[in-house]
Each structure stands twice: as C-alpha cells, then as structure tokens.
Design a protein around this motif. Structure first.
Motif, PDB file in Angstrom:
ATOM      1  N   ARG A  54       0.886  -1.177   0.000  1.00 32.62           N
ATOM      2  CA  ARG A  54       0.000   0.000   0.000  1.00 32.62           C
ATOM      3  C   ARG A  54       0.918   1.220   0.000  1.00 32.62           C
ATOM      4  O   ARG A  54       1.637   1.444   0.975  1.00 32.62           O
ATOM      5  CB  ARG A  54      -0.919  -0.013   1.219  1.00 32.62           C
ATOM      6  N   GLU A 177     -16.567  -0.635   6.759  1.00 36.94           N
ATOM      7  CA  GLU A 177     -15.903  -1.530   7.729  1.00 36.94           C
ATOM      8  C   GLU A 177     -15.978  -0.926   9.122  1.00 36.94           C
ATOM      9  O   GLU A 177     -15.680   0.264   9.291  1.00 36.94           O
ATOM     10  CB  GLU A 177     -14.408  -1.666   7.402  1.00 36.94           C
ATOM     11  N   LEU A 235     -12.556 -17.943   0.976  1.00 37.22           N
ATOM     12  CA  LEU A 235     -13.638 -16.986   0.713  1.00 37.22           C
ATOM     13  C   LEU A 235     -14.958 -17.761   0.701  1.00 37.22           C
ATOM     14  O   LEU A 235     -14.967 -18.980   0.513  1.00 37.22           O
ATOM     15  CB  LEU A 235     -13.425 -16.273  -0.629  1.00 37.22           C
TER      16      LEU A 235
HETATM   17  C1  V4E Z   1      -7.842 -10.374   4.882  1.00 39.18           C
HETATM   18  C2  V4E Z   1      -8.213 -10.377   3.453  1.00 39.18           C
HETATM   19  C3  V4E Z   1      -7.665  -9.540   2.534  1.00 39.18           C
HETATM   20  C4  V4E Z   1      -6.665  -8.494   2.765  1.00 39.18           C
HETATM   21  C5  V4E Z   1      -7.356  -7.185   2.730  1.00 39.18           C
HETATM   22  O1  V4E Z   1      -8.133  -7.112   3.839  1.00 39.18           O
HETATM   23  P1  V4E Z   1      -9.347  -6.095   3.960  1.00 39.18           P
HETATM   24  O2  V4E Z   1      -9.504  -5.820   5.417  1.00 39.18           O
HETATM   25  O3  V4E Z   1     -10.517  -6.619   3.254  1.00 39.18           O
HETATM   26  O4  V4E Z   1      -8.839  -4.838   3.139  1.00 39.18           O
HETATM   27  P2  V4E Z   1      -8.798  -3.330   3.557  1.00 39.18           P
HETATM   28  O5  V4E Z   1      -8.427  -2.555   2.358  1.00 39.18           O
HETATM   29  O6  V4E Z   1     -10.065  -2.937   4.209  1.00 39.18           O
HETATM   30  O7  V4E Z   1      -7.616  -3.310   4.598  1.00 39.18           O
HETATM   31  P3  V4E Z   1      -7.355  -2.354   5.841  1.00 39.18           P
HETATM   32  O8  V4E Z   1      -7.178  -0.975   5.306  1.00 39.18           O
HETATM   33  O9  V4E Z   1      -8.542  -2.474   6.754  1.00 39.18           O
HETATM   34  O10 V4E Z   1      -6.093  -2.895   6.449  1.00 39.18           O
HETATM   35  S1  V4E Z   1      -8.310  -9.827   1.043  1.00 39.18           S
HETATM   36  C6  V4E Z   1      -9.275 -11.076   1.607  1.00 39.18           C
HETATM   37  N1  V4E Z   1      -9.122 -11.239   2.900  1.00 39.18           N
HETATM   38  C7  V4E Z   1      -9.864 -12.269   3.576  1.00 39.18           C
HETATM   39  C8  V4E Z   1     -11.262 -11.840   3.890  1.00 39.18           C
HETATM   40  C9  V4E Z   1     -12.217 -12.785   4.204  1.00 39.18           C
HETATM   41  N2  V4E Z   1     -11.893 -14.083   4.267  1.00 39.18           N
HETATM   42  N3  V4E Z   1     -13.497 -12.436   4.472  1.00 39.18           N
HETATM   43  C10 V4E Z   1     -13.830 -11.138   4.452  1.00 39.18           C
HETATM   44  C11 V4E Z   1     -15.256 -10.706   4.741  1.00 39.18           C
HETATM   45  N4  V4E Z   1     -12.942 -10.197   4.155  1.00 39.18           N
HETATM   46  C12 V4E Z   1     -11.670 -10.539   3.890  1.00 39.18           C
END
Ligand code: V4E
Length: 237
Positions: A54, A177, A235
C-alpha cells in the motif's frame, strides 16, 4: 504488530448522515493504491495470507484462530505484520517450511539479503522501489490484483479504538468496515461485543456476510483464483 477485528457492511447514501446523528466525527479522507502478491499457484492466499503493498509499505495479513463452533460469526480477525524482515521471514516459513526451496526459484537468501541492505542504510522495515521487485521475484511472488480506494474515516466519541471506514474502490465497489484494533488475542471477545453493539446502533446487519473489496475484485477479474479460494473455504459466497 496489531490484531484487527473487523466487520464489513453495505452502506448507502444515508450512512454518513446516520453516523453524524450518532455523534461520529469525520477524521478524514485518504486515497491509496493496493497491489497484492502471491505465487503463481496461490500458495499464500490459499492459506488466507494476504501480502500487499500500500503506497511504499508492505503489509502481511495472517489469520488469527477463530472459534470454529460459532458459525454465525461474520467478523474477521487478522494479525497484521508491517516490518519487512518479519514479513519475509514469515513468507519464507510458509513457502518453504523445511528450508527446501521450490525448483526454479532463488529465494533461499532473500531475507538475508534484505537484512543486509537494511544494515547498509535503507529504511528499516520498508522496501524501496528499486529493491522490492528483487525479493518478490526471489520468492516467486507476482502481482495478482491492483486497485485504488478512496476511504472516508469516522470515529465515535469515547471509542478511540473504533474506526468506521467507508471505502470507494475504483472498480465501482463500495464497502463499509467497522474496525477495532487490539493488542492481544484475549481482547478479541470484547472487540466483538463492541462491534456488535455498534452495528446495532448503525442499523447494520451483524449476521450478514458482506464481501470485501478483494472478494469482489477476484470474482470479477480473476475467476479461477476466486474459485480456488471458494473451494478452499478461504472466501465464501
Ligand atoms: C484479509 C483479506 C484480505 C486483505 C485485505 O483485507 P481487507 O480488510 O478486506 O482490506 P482493507 O483494504 O479494508 O484493509 P485495511 O485498510 O482495513 O487494512 S483480502 C481477503 N481477505 C480475507 C477476507 C475474508 N476471508 N473475508 C472477508 C469478509 N474479508 C476478507
């Protein structure tokens, strides 16, 4: 290192107004680009491990044990590593647990080399543009997803550890979120209760499983990868 307990939700045009009515403060807006990496045979993501860059920073999200009995739990918990040497050591352990490298890759010494470079003056824990490609190559890691997000972040009074993010991804996908950061696994139950209470206040369903940006991205652009992750129960539909 932090533990991230998170619930995704669907939001609409009224959500920001509802947040304001609850007394939420707008903390600001960020634009960021995420690049995700895995081996050609999905060795990391099939273990629910997610490596991304990122901006200039690498981050690794690894699952934290969850209560397998609780089928109604729709919150996710991940441990997030941000120090590059730790990320590389973890990946090395996952990709070659017995110290045996796969045929055709040269990543046995990737960690040592990065540690050396850090000792020679690079910013510790972060990679520079010119050096990141080489360690990714040595581990056989290739980019499988790239997208940008505009994130609007809110917090509620007296709840500094809670963030509410409204994400607008550039491939036309929106997701909210509720996120609580904790330091130990013992604090997870309390975080789950906090999220449940907040979801109720916001009128967000706590029982619905909402796809994240990555689920939506893979489903649209990488159907084979998406299918493998569904079959591995990483997933869910
Ligand atoms: C954990 C994960 C992934 C990595 C990205 O996580 P995520 O929290 O979705 O992204 P983002 O951009 O909100 O990150 P932040 O800025 O909060 O750090 S991609 C897929 N996963 C697994 C996953 C899952 N199994 N189920 C759900 C509902 N979400 C993600």
């Amino acid at each position: 290192m932090s533990l991230e307990v998170e619930k995704k939700f669907v939001f609409n045009a009224d959500t920001e107004e509802n947040l304001r009515k609850l007394g939420a403060a707008f903390l600001g807006e960020q634009l960021f680009k995420d690049r995700y990496f895995d081996t050609e045979d999905f060795s990391l993501t099939l273990k629910d491990v997610w490596l991304r860059r990122r901006g200039d920073n690498f981050e690794l999200k690894c699952p934290v044990g969850r209560d397998k009995q609780n089928k109604t739990d729709t919150c996710t918990r991940y441990r997030e590593l941000t120090a590059l040497p730790l990320i590389q050591a973890h990946i090395q352990q996952l990709l070659e647990p017995n110290g045996i490298k796969k045929e055709g890759t040269g990543h046995m010494h990737a960690v040592d080399r990065t540690l050396e470079k850090n000792n020679c003056g690079l910013t510790k824990g972060q990679a520079e543009e010119g050096t990141s490609g080489s360690w990714l190559n040595e581990f056989g890691l290739v980019e499988f997803a790239v997208f940008s997000t505009v994130r609007r972040t809110f917090t509620l009074p007296d709840t500094e550890s809670i963030h509410i993010d409204l994400d607008y991804a550039d491939f036309g996908f929106l997701v909210g979120e509720l996120e609580v950061l904790v330091k130990t696994e013992e604090q997870i139950p309390e975080a789950l209760t906090t999220i449940k209470e907040l979801a109720e206040k916001l009128g967000v369903s706590n029982s619905e499983r909402v796809p994240g940006k990555m689920d939506a991205y893979l489903q649209r652009f990488c159907p084979d990868h998406y299918q493998r992750l569904l079959e591995a129960h990483v997933l869910h539909r």
